[in-house]
Design an enzyme around this catalytic site. Structure first.
Site, mmCIF file in Angstrom:
data_model
loop_
_atom_site.group_PDB
_atom_site.id
_atom_site.type_symbol
_atom_site.label_atom_id
_atom_site.label_comp_id
_atom_site.label_asym_id
_atom_site.label_seq_id
_atom_site.Cartn_x
_atom_site.Cartn_y
_atom_site.Cartn_z
ATOM 1 N N SER A 90 38.806 45.636 43.694
ATOM 2 C CA SER A 90 37.634 44.907 44.170
ATOM 3 C C SER A 90 38.053 43.518 44.595
ATOM 4 C CB SER A 90 36.605 44.805 43.041
ATOM 5 O OG SER A 90 35.575 43.898 43.361
ATOM 6 N N TYR A 130 34.329 42.284 34.221
ATOM 7 C CA TYR A 130 34.573 43.162 35.373
ATOM 8 C C TYR A 130 35.770 42.647 36.167
ATOM 9 C CZ TYR A 130 33.765 45.590 39.804
ATOM 10 O OH TYR A 130 33.918 46.360 40.935
#
Length: 245
Positions: free
Chosen positions: A142, A155
């Site tokens: 990501s 995250y």
């Protein structure tokens, strides 16, 4: 998309988290390009329907990347029914954003176990098959693996960890197995719906509702990377919507 420069006919791809989003789109793209796909996910009904739709010898295997035994059983099935794995797409992941507090501790653990340990375990289990004849590992990271923001700390930590491990793995496995890191920004998927912190979920969902990049866009890039000749490795691809900071 550029015409593939290798022949994917007969090759086998394993895709984790194949029941929706980037995983489902990648499975479709690879099947269209000639791969047989082993669809791995916890939601067996979805991947069974997808395997039936693909109708090209692809198989659905109910598996959880946090359960090593289920991955070992999956690898055994892939070897027995499809002849082994040429490509592993480590896509399974959760994005449980929210302020760092004790209230989110179960979310933190789940993200670490799925996003980071799940990818490590899947790779460890399938690695011998990937080494047999030259394979590819695609790790779905990501933009959060490069830039942390308030509310996404754990995250981001899982994605930073995935990035670092991918680079080390790349060096260990070359030239026999190519390792590629895919780092998408905002993509129209169901990820925000899993967020347990209500205020955060509403804000993130509003952002994702406006997403201009689709899972199909990411899948097309993955297919392009895999289609490069074996002497060429695309090790990292950072993808953002044109308007994303």
């Amino acid at each position: 998309m550029t015409t593939p420069t290798d022949n994917a006919q007969g090759r086998v791809a394993v895709v984790t988290g194949a029941s929706s989003g980037i995983g489902e789109a990648t499975a479709r793209a690879l099947a269209a390009g000639g791969y047989r796909v082993a669809l791995l996910a916890r939601r067996g009904d979805r991947i069974t329907a997808l395997a039936d739709e693909l109708a090209n010898g692809s198989i659905a295997i109910t598996a959880d990347v946090t359960d090593r035994d289920s991955l070992v059983a999956a690898a055994d099935r892939v070897a027995a029914e499809l002849g082994g794995t040429d490509v592993l797409v480590n896509n399974a992941g959760v994005m449980l954003l929210g302020p760092f507090s004790s209230d989110q501790r179960e979310d933190h653990r789940q993200m670490i176990e799925v996003n980071l340990l799940g990818a490590l375990t899947a790779t460890e289990v399938f690695l011998d098959q990937l080494k047999d004849g030259g394979g590819d590992i695609i790790n779905i990271s990501s933009v959060a693996g490069r830039t942390a923001r308030a509310g996404n700390g754990v995250y981001a930590a899982t994605k930073w960890g995935l990035n670092g491990w991918s680079e080390s793995l790349r060096q260990e496995l070359l030239p026999d197995v190519r390792v590629t890191l895919i780092e998408p920004g905002v993509v129209a998927t169901e990820l925000p719906g899993h967020i347990t912190h209500a205020e955060t979920r509403e804000g993130v969902q509003a952002l994702y509702d406006k997403a201009e990049v689709s899972a199909d866009d990411i899948a097309e890039i993955i297919a392009f990377v895999l289609a490069r000749p074996r002497h060429l490795a695309i090790n990292e691809v950072l993808i953002r919507p044109a308007g994303q900071l």
